[in-house]
Design an enzyme around this catalytic site. Structure first.
Site, short mmCIF file in Angstrom:
data_model
loop_
_atom_site.label_atom_id
_atom_site.label_comp_id
_atom_site.label_asym_id
_atom_site.label_seq_id
_atom_site.Cartn_x
_atom_site.Cartn_y
_atom_site.Cartn_z
N LYS A 58 -1.49 6.86 0.34
CA LYS A 58 -2.01 5.53 0.67
C LYS A 58 -3.45 5.50 0.16
O LYS A 58 -4.41 5.67 0.92
CB LYS A 58 -1.91 5.28 2.18
N1 PMP Z 1 4.47 0.15 1.92
C1 PMP Z 1 3.21 -0.19 1.62
C2 PMP Z 1 2.85 -0.42 0.20
C3 PMP Z 1 2.25 -0.33 2.65
O1 PMP Z 1 1.00 -0.68 2.35
C4 PMP Z 1 2.64 -0.14 3.99
C5 PMP Z 1 1.63 -0.31 5.10
N2 PMP Z 1 0.95 0.89 5.39
C6 PMP Z 1 3.97 0.23 4.25
C7 PMP Z 1 4.85 0.35 3.19
C8 PMP Z 1 4.43 0.49 5.64
O2 PMP Z 1 3.90 1.69 6.13
P1 PMP Z 1 3.64 1.90 7.69
O3 PMP Z 1 4.90 1.60 8.38
O4 PMP Z 1 3.29 3.36 7.79
O5 PMP Z 1 2.54 1.01 8.09
#
Ligand code: PMP
Length: 295
Positions: A150
Site C-alpha cells: 500500500k
Molecule cells: N484495494 C485497494 C486499492 C485499496 O486502496 C484498499 C483500501 N485499503 C483495498 C483494496 C481494501 O483494503 P482494506 O480492506 O485492507 O482496507
C-alpha cells in the site's frame, strides 16, 4: 486536531514535511487506512495490529526503513485517539514517509518518519449501493509496481480510475489488470456471486491483500457461504447475480449497476454486510480479538 509523529503529539500546523521530500515528489511512502467504531459506549479500532503489520510489510516491499514495531504503532494509535477525546466513528491514517529533502532517487538507507492522524469519518460510498463502471485505466501490473504494497505512489493509478468513473457519471471504478481480469475498485476489493458461489480475485492477479477481504472470507465460511478465490473475467462480472465492494472505508457496499446492467442488492451481500456490522461494533464475542478497545 492532535497528530502523532515519531513519538510526539503535535498540532496539525506542526505536522509538515519538506516540499522536496521524495515521498511527496516521487511517491516513496506507505500508508494505511483503519476504522474505529463508536457503539455508544466503547470505541473499538478494527484489526489495528493487522493494519500495522501490513504497513510494515508494505515498507519492506518498497525498501523503506520504519523504525517502529507494529505493536508500538498500535499503541501510538490508541494514544492519538485518546489525546483528541473522540467519541464517534473514525478513520485513522498512518503514513510512513521521508520528511527531509532529497533530489536523488537513491533512497537507500533513509529512515522513515511515521505520522498517525485520526479523524471523524462517516460513509465513504453510498450505503444503498453504487453504480460502477469498468474504467479504461488498467491496474498497474505487479511486474511494474509492487501492487501488494500500500504505497503512496501507486495511488495515482487509483486516482485516475476513481476520477474517470465519476467523470462518466458513475459512483466508482472497477479496474481490470493487464491481462483483462477483473481485479479491484480504486480503493476496494471486489466480490461477485455467480450461480450462488461467492468469488473474489486471487492475490496473484495483482490486488491489495485487503483486510476487509480477509474478514469477509472468514465471515462467509462461518455463514456457510463458500468462497472461491479465482480470476474473474469481464463476462463473469457482467453476468453476476450480486456484486459488492469491500474495504476499510467502503465497508461492504453493494454494487447495484455495472455499465448499465442492473443488479439486485442480493441476499448474500446483505448477510455479509450484517455480519460485518455486528463484528466491527463489538456485537460478536467470537471476534473480540479483532477489536482494540480505546475506551
Ligand atoms: N484495494 C485497494 C486499492 C485499496 O486502496 C484498499 C483500501 N485499503 C483495498 C483494496 C481494501 O483494503 P482494506 O480492506 O485492507 O482496507
Amino acid at each position: 486536531m492532535k497528530i502523532w509523529i515519531d513519538g510526539k503529539l503535535v498540532g496539525e500546523e506542526e505536522a509538515r514535511v519538506s516540499v522536496l521530500s521524495p515521498s511527496l515528489n516521487y511517491g516513496f511512502g506507505v500508508f494505511e487506512g483503519i476504522r474505529a467504531y463508536w457503539n455508544g459506549e466503547n470505541l473499538y479500532v478494527f484489526r489495528l495490529l493487522d493494519h500495522m503489520d501490513r504497513l510494515l510489510r508494505s515498507a519492506r516491499i518498497i525498501g523503506l526503513e520504519v523504525p517502529y514495531t507494529a505493536e508500538e504503532l498500535a499503541k501510538a494509535t490508541v494514544e492519538v485517539i485518546r489525546a483528541n477525546g473522540y467519541r464517534e466513528d473514525l478513520y485513522i491514517r498512518p503514513v510512513a514517509y521521508i520528511s527531509k529533502p532529497q533530489i536523488s532517487l537513491d533512497v537507500r538507507g533513509l529512515q522513515a518518519s511515521v505520522a498517525i492522524a485520526a479523524l471523524p469519518f462517516g460513509k465513504y460510498l453510498k450505503v444503498e449501493g453504487v453504480r460502477a463502471t469498468v474504467v479504461s485505466w488498467r491496474r498497474v501490473h505487479t511486474s511494474m509496481m509492487p501492487v501488494m504494497a500500500k504505497a503512496t505512489g501507486i495511488y495515482l493509478n487509483s486516482i485516475m480510475a476513481a476520477v474517470e468513473a465519476r467523470a462518466r457519471g458513475y459512483d466508482e471504478a472497477i479496474m481490470l489488470n493487464a491481462e483483462g481480469k477483473v481485479v479491484e475498485g480504486s480503493g476496494e476489493n471486489i466480490f461477485v456471486v455467480r450461480r450462488g458461489v461467492l468469488m473474489t480475485p486471487p492475490v496473484e492477479d495483482g490486488i491489495l491483500e485487503g483486510i476487509t477481504r480477509d474478514t469477509v472470507i472468514t465471515l462467509a465460511s462461518e455463514l456457510g457461504i463458500s468462497v472461491l478465490e479465482k480470476s474473474i473475467t469481464r463476462e463473469e462480472l457482467y453476468t453476476a447475480e450480486e456484486a459488492f465492494f469491500v474495504g476499510t472505508a467502503a465497508e461492504i457496499t453493494p454494487i447495484i449497476e455495472i455499465d448499465g446492467r442492473v443488479l439486485p442488492k442480493g441476499p448474500i451481500t446483505q448477510r455479509i454486510a450484517e455480519a460485518y456490522r455486528r463484528v466491527v461494533t463489538g456485537k460478536e464475542e467470537k471476534y473480540a480479538r479483532w477489536l482494540t478497545p480505546v475506551y
